[in-house]
Design a protein around this motif. Structure first.
Motif, PDB file in Angstrom:
ATOM      1  N   ASP A   1      50.087 -34.423   4.346  1.00 22.66           N
ATOM      2  CA  ASP A   1      50.813 -33.332   4.996  1.00 22.66           C
ATOM      3  C   ASP A   1      49.901 -32.100   4.957  1.00 22.66           C
ATOM      4  N   ARG A   2      49.411 -31.678   6.113  1.00 21.81           N
ATOM      5  CA  ARG A   2      48.456 -30.563   6.179  1.00 21.81           C
ATOM      6  C   ARG A   2      49.023 -29.273   5.596  1.00 21.81           C
ATOM      7  N   VAL A   3      50.264 -28.989   5.925  1.00 21.04           N
ATOM      8  CA  VAL A   3      50.881 -27.742   5.462  1.00 21.04           C
ATOM      9  C   VAL A   3      51.016 -27.752   3.941  1.00 21.04           C
ATOM     10  N   ALA A   4      51.459 -28.875   3.392  1.00 25.08           N
ATOM     11  CA  ALA A   4      51.609 -28.989   1.942  1.00 25.08           C
ATOM     12  C   ALA A   4      50.241 -28.933   1.250  1.00 25.08           C
ATOM     13  N   PHE A   5      49.240 -29.587   1.830  1.00 26.87           N
ATOM     14  CA  PHE A   5      47.901 -29.532   1.244  1.00 26.87           C
ATOM     15  C   PHE A   5      47.403 -28.089   1.236  1.00 26.87           C
ATOM     16  N   ALA A   6      47.583 -27.384   2.352  1.00 28.16           N
ATOM     17  CA  ALA A   6      47.131 -25.993   2.452  1.00 28.16           C
ATOM     18  C   ALA A   6      47.821 -25.126   1.406  1.00 28.16           C
ATOM     19  N   ALA A   7      49.128 -25.293   1.261  1.00 31.81           N
ATOM     20  CA  ALA A   7      49.881 -24.500   0.277  1.00 31.81           C
ATOM     21  C   ALA A   7      49.413 -24.817  -1.142  1.00 31.81           C
ATOM     22  N   GLY A   8      49.166 -26.094  -1.422  1.00 30.78           N
ATOM     23  CA  GLY A   8      48.694 -26.494  -2.746  1.00 30.78           C
ATOM     24  C   GLY A   8      47.309 -25.954  -3.048  1.00 30.78           C
ATOM     25  N   LEU A   9      46.428 -26.016  -2.067  1.00 35.88           N
ATOM     26  CA  LEU A   9      45.071 -25.501  -2.260  1.00 35.88           C
ATOM     27  C   LEU A   9      45.109 -23.992  -2.516  1.00 35.88           C
TER      28      LEU A   9
ATOM     29  N   ALA B   1      40.063 -22.878   7.131  1.00 35.00           N
ATOM     30  CA  ALA B   1      40.797 -23.849   7.962  1.00 35.00           C
ATOM     31  C   ALA B   1      41.657 -24.762   7.092  1.00 35.00           C
ATOM     32  N   TRP B   2      41.149 -25.171   5.940  1.00 33.50           N
ATOM     33  CA  TRP B   2      41.943 -26.002   5.028  1.00 33.50           C
ATOM     34  C   TRP B   2      43.126 -25.218   4.489  1.00 33.50           C
ATOM     35  N   ARG B   3      42.883 -23.954   4.114  1.00 25.90           N
ATOM     36  CA  ARG B   3      43.938 -23.113   3.532  1.00 25.90           C
ATOM     37  C   ARG B   3      45.028 -22.775   4.542  1.00 25.90           C
ATOM     38  N   SER B   4      44.687 -22.749   5.818  1.00 28.57           N
ATOM     39  CA  SER B   4      45.669 -22.413   6.846  1.00 28.57           C
ATOM     40  C   SER B   4      46.402 -23.651   7.366  1.00 28.57           C
ATOM     41  N   GLY B   5      45.905 -24.833   7.017  1.00 29.58           N
ATOM     42  CA  GLY B   5      46.513 -26.070   7.506  1.00 29.58           C
ATOM     43  C   GLY B   5      45.990 -26.494   8.872  1.00 29.58           C
ATOM     44  N   ARG B   6      44.969 -25.797   9.389  1.00 29.66           N
ATOM     45  CA  ARG B   6      44.383 -26.165  10.682  1.00 29.66           C
ATOM     46  C   ARG B   6      43.537 -27.434  10.586  1.00 29.66           C
ATOM     47  N   ALA B   7      43.060 -27.742   9.390  1.00 28.26           N
ATOM     48  CA  ALA B   7      42.184 -28.903   9.205  1.00 28.26           C
ATOM     49  C   ALA B   7      42.365 -29.454   7.798  1.00 28.26           C
ATOM     50  N   LEU B   8      41.943 -30.689   7.633  1.00 27.57           N
ATOM     51  CA  LEU B   8      41.918 -31.326   6.313  1.00 27.57           C
ATOM     52  C   LEU B   8      40.476 -31.643   5.945  1.00 27.57           C
ATOM     53  N   PRO B   9      40.171 -31.612   4.651  1.00 31.21           N
ATOM     54  CA  PRO B   9      38.800 -31.958   4.229  1.00 31.21           C
ATOM     55  C   PRO B   9      38.487 -33.431   4.480  1.00 31.21           C
ATOM     56  N   ARG B  10      37.252 -33.697   4.746  1.00 29.14           N
ATOM     57  CA  ARG B  10      36.782 -35.090   4.816  1.00 29.14           C
ATOM     58  C   ARG B  10      36.763 -35.653   3.396  1.00 29.14           C
ATOM     59  N   ARG B  11      36.668 -36.962   3.307  1.00 29.18           N
ATOM     60  CA  ARG B  11      36.776 -37.660   2.022  1.00 29.18           C
ATOM     61  C   ARG B  11      35.807 -37.104   0.970  1.00 29.18           C
ATOM     62  N   HIS B  12      34.545 -36.874   1.319  1.00 30.74           N
ATOM     63  CA  HIS B  12      33.587 -36.415   0.302  1.00 30.74           C
ATOM     64  C   HIS B  12      33.951 -35.010  -0.203  1.00 30.74           C
ATOM     65  N   PHE B  13      34.564 -34.185   0.643  1.00 32.62           N
ATOM     66  CA  PHE B  13      35.018 -32.881   0.176  1.00 32.62           C
ATOM     67  C   PHE B  13      36.265 -33.021  -0.694  1.00 32.62           C
ATOM     68  N   MET B  14      37.134 -33.972  -0.350  1.00 36.14           N
ATOM     69  CA  MET B  14      38.317 -34.207  -1.188  1.00 36.14           C
ATOM     70  C   MET B  14      37.902 -34.614  -2.597  1.00 36.14           C
TER      71      MET B  14
END
Length: 82
Positions: free
Chosen positions: A9-17, A44-57
């Protein structure tokens, strides 16, 4: 449990980050330097516009000492509690 990008969930990931960065006093600049990406990418990750690729995760998991699904859970709790 490992989540794949299409399961996150992009929005939840952004809020968690955002929550983790605030808690740990990590700036966008610091995080970008540590994981070797741009400040715009972090924004972009913090706003929920994008998700990190696996190596960034993987790098985020090491920095914050928790799995991506835990970051998402924190984000969902943050959203629920306002």
């Amino acid at each position: 449990m490992m989540l794949y990008r299409n399961e996150i969930d992009r929005v939840a990931f952004a809020a968690g980050l955002k929550r983790l960065m605030e808690r740990e006093k990590v700036t966008v600049f610091m995080l970008a330097e540590w994981i070797e990406t741009s400040r715009q990418t972090i924004a972009a990750w913090r706003s929920g516009r994008a998700l990190p690729r696996r190596h960034f995760m993987t790098k985020l998991e090491k920095i914050f000492r928790m799995r991506v699904d835990e970051i998402v859970r924190i984000g969902k709790e943050t959203e629920k509690n306002g």
